[in-house]
Write a protein that holds these residues in place. Sequence first.
Motif: not given
Length: 168
Positions: A139-167
């Motif tokens: 659930s949206d509420a449980l994921a946010k309570k557990q910090g998943c939004e922050e974790g996924w957001s930071q993971t996607l930040d890392n992916l963006a950085a990786f993709l920019s270096k790869a290009r």
Amino acid sequence: MTTKDPIPNPARPFTISRIFDAPREVVFEAWTNPKQMREWWGPKGFTTPHCKIDLRPGGTIHYCMRSPDGKDYWGIGVYKEILKPSRIVLSDSFSDEKGDIVQPAVYGMDPEWPAETLITVLFDNVEGKTKVTINHSVSDALAKKQGCEEGWSQTLDNLAAFLSKARV
């Protein structure tokens, strides 16, 4: 760009999306190539010392994320559907180093967190860029309570950085 609701909806599954300045084939490869995934997977400051992928329906992904303080978080998933380069559906569970599923509480998760969740990753072509949408069956509420939004957001930040270096 992250989709956010001001108030978590307990009935709705957690969803997050981001647009990457890379073709979807490149982004899909970053999600399915273990060597590439080790370069970006996990929240800020985490490393991924282990990532093994058997990319086929019924195949598994087994990975370890290491926190900045050296704690290992193991996970395992089973691929349910792979539609290259547009969709990946897989189960997701916490595991031990051998790949045996462990209860989420072992890693400090809320007792409500299920032993197995389902993750759907969509890769959409948007004018030469790629929109990645992650639907997580908790659930949206449980994921946010557990910090998943922050974790996924930071993971996607890392992916963006990786993709920019790869290009470069």
